[in-house]
Write a protein that holds these residues in place. Structure first.
Motif, PDB file in Angstrom:
ATOM      1  N   THR A   1       0.828  -1.204   0.000  1.00 28.62           N
ATOM      2  CA  THR A   1       0.000   0.000   0.000  1.00 28.62           C
ATOM      3  C   THR A   1       0.864   1.257   0.000  1.00 28.62           C
ATOM      4  O   THR A   1       0.540   2.236  -0.680  1.00 28.62           O
ATOM      5  CB  THR A   1      -0.942   0.005   1.213  1.00 28.62           C
TER       6      THR A   1
ATOM      7  N   CYS B   1       0.674   4.130  -2.842  1.00 24.90           N
ATOM      8  CA  CYS B   1       0.434   5.528  -2.480  1.00 24.90           C
ATOM      9  C   CYS B   1       1.621   6.406  -2.862  1.00 24.90           C
ATOM     10  O   CYS B   1       1.447   7.536  -3.330  1.00 24.90           O
ATOM     11  CB  CYS B   1       0.152   5.641  -0.982  1.00 24.90           C
TER      12      CYS B   1
ATOM     13  N   LEU C   1      -4.233  14.229   0.216  1.00 19.24           N
ATOM     14  CA  LEU C   1      -5.000  13.030   0.545  1.00 19.24           C
ATOM     15  C   LEU C   1      -4.102  11.805   0.653  1.00 19.24           C
ATOM     16  O   LEU C   1      -4.255  10.979   1.567  1.00 19.24           O
ATOM     17  CB  LEU C   1      -6.075  12.802  -0.516  1.00 19.24           C
ATOM     18  N   LEU C   2      -3.138  11.696  -0.245  1.00 22.46           N
ATOM     19  CA  LEU C   2      -2.220  10.551  -0.219  1.00 22.46           C
ATOM     20  C   LEU C   2      -1.315  10.591   1.009  1.00 22.46           C
ATOM     21  O   LEU C   2      -1.008   9.549   1.593  1.00 22.46           O
ATOM     22  CB  LEU C   2      -1.383  10.531  -1.493  1.00 22.46           C
TER      23      LEU C   2
ATOM     24  N   THR D   1      -3.420   9.403   3.838  1.00 24.20           N
ATOM     25  CA  THR D   1      -3.608   7.959   3.700  1.00 24.20           C
ATOM     26  C   THR D   1      -2.367   7.194   4.130  1.00 24.20           C
ATOM     27  O   THR D   1      -2.451   6.172   4.834  1.00 24.20           O
ATOM     28  CB  THR D   1      -3.959   7.610   2.245  1.00 24.20           C
TER      29      THR D   1
ATOM     30  N   ILE E   1      -2.083   4.441   7.138  1.00 21.97           N
ATOM     31  CA  ILE E   1      -1.601   3.079   6.848  1.00 21.97           C
ATOM     32  C   ILE E   1      -0.449   2.707   7.768  1.00 21.97           C
ATOM     33  O   ILE E   1      -0.396   1.607   8.332  1.00 21.97           O
ATOM     34  CB  ILE E   1      -1.183   2.975   5.370  1.00 21.97           C
TER      35      ILE E   1
END
Length: 295
Positions: free
Chosen positions: A29, A33, A179-180, A183, A187
């Motif tokens: 992930t 990302c 946003l990334l 995120t 994570i």
């Protein structure tokens, strides 16, 4: 001291092996990302280069019907310079226009034509305050109505498209990047929490044995750091290969997408730093919560 450091480093790698079912999905992930983050920043950099070159589009080329005396050229140039919204005027002779054409295009295109088919023209640039599509169209129409020029050209369509999309081209890459980053933070926090839950007994035993916060936190922070570095490094490496391939296939894109090595390196540093920070923050929060429970 070095013995403890070696033990902590080995414990970090041991954690990677033991917690691979938790770390591997997190690593994948982070890779995805980071790939999107680097691509978004590269697109944003390309957009900024396009916008930086936008001012060159606010230029009008007014072609004369043929060669004119130097005095007449001077009069027309002075009149254009004193026109409203005009910032600069450059006269391009027929010979200069032909030489410039040969530098940018294949000379074979002119072999079927006798003499010099390119007429002299004036290159008229708008001033800084008037760089708007409406002003460009207005000045172009005024020059056409003047009757002095045989043809008047301006990249009105391109200017209107860039002006209409300017806000979106800047706004969405920035929003996507933010946003990334959020995120990625979530994570990493979840990955460290899962790793903590699986090794909760080990952490508590280290704490009861008198291990300092730094001693307990170090393996988890190093794990997070390695996840961020490996995941983002793989993503940036893949993106560099894709960008180079695209630049070779379409040189025009290479002008706007090339030279982002420093930006990609900053993505690796940023993701690695975020991974280390949120790993530290998560473990420290866990230890403080345990201390409050004991109190």
């Amino acid at each position: 001291m070095f013995g403890q450091l070696g033990y902590l480093i080995l414990e970090s790698f041991r954690g990677w092996k033991q917690q691979r079912t938790v770390i591997l999905p997190s690593l994948i992930t982070i890779f995805l990302c980071s790939l999107l983050l680097a691509a978004s920043l590269a697109a944003f950099g390309g957009v900024m280069r396009v916008l930086a070159a936008e001012k060159t589009l606010y230029t009008i080329e007014a072609f004369l019907p043929g060669e004119l005396p130097q005095d007449s050229i001077k009069v027309i140039q002075d009149r254009l310079l004193h026109s409203k919204h005009v910032g600069a005027v450059e006269f391009v002779s027929a010979d200069s226009a032909l030489a410039d054409f040969r530098r940018h295009f294949d000379g074979e295109m002119l072999e079927l034509v006798e003499g010099n088919p390119i007429p002299p023209f004036f290159r008229v640039k708008l001033d800084d305050e008037s760089r708007k599509p409406s002003e460009l169209v207005k000045l172009k129409n005024e020059l056409m109505r003047s009757g002095t020029f045989e043809e008047v050209q301006a990249p009105v369509e391109w200017v209107e498209k860039i002006s209409a999309w300017k806000f979106k081209l800047i706004f969405w890459p920035i929003c996507l990047s933010i946003l990334l980053l959020v995120t990625l933070s979530l994570i990493i926090c979840n990955s460290v929490k899962l790793s903590l839950l699986n090794r909760k007994l080990l952490v508590e035993n280290m704490k009861f044995a008198g291990g300092s916060y730094l001693f307990i936190e170090f393996p988890f922070v190093l794990e997070g750091l390695m996840q961020g570095f490996v995941g983002s490094g793989m993503a940036v490496s893949l993106l560099v290969v894709l960008v180079n391939s695209l630049s070779e296939a379409v040189p025009m894109f290479g002008v706007y997408l090339g030279g982002f090595g420093l930006m990609f390196a900053m993505v690796v540093v940023l993701v690695t730093a975020l991974s280390a920070y949120f790993s530290f923050r998560t473990v420290r929060g866990f230890l403080l919560a345990k201390r409050n429970e004991q109190d």
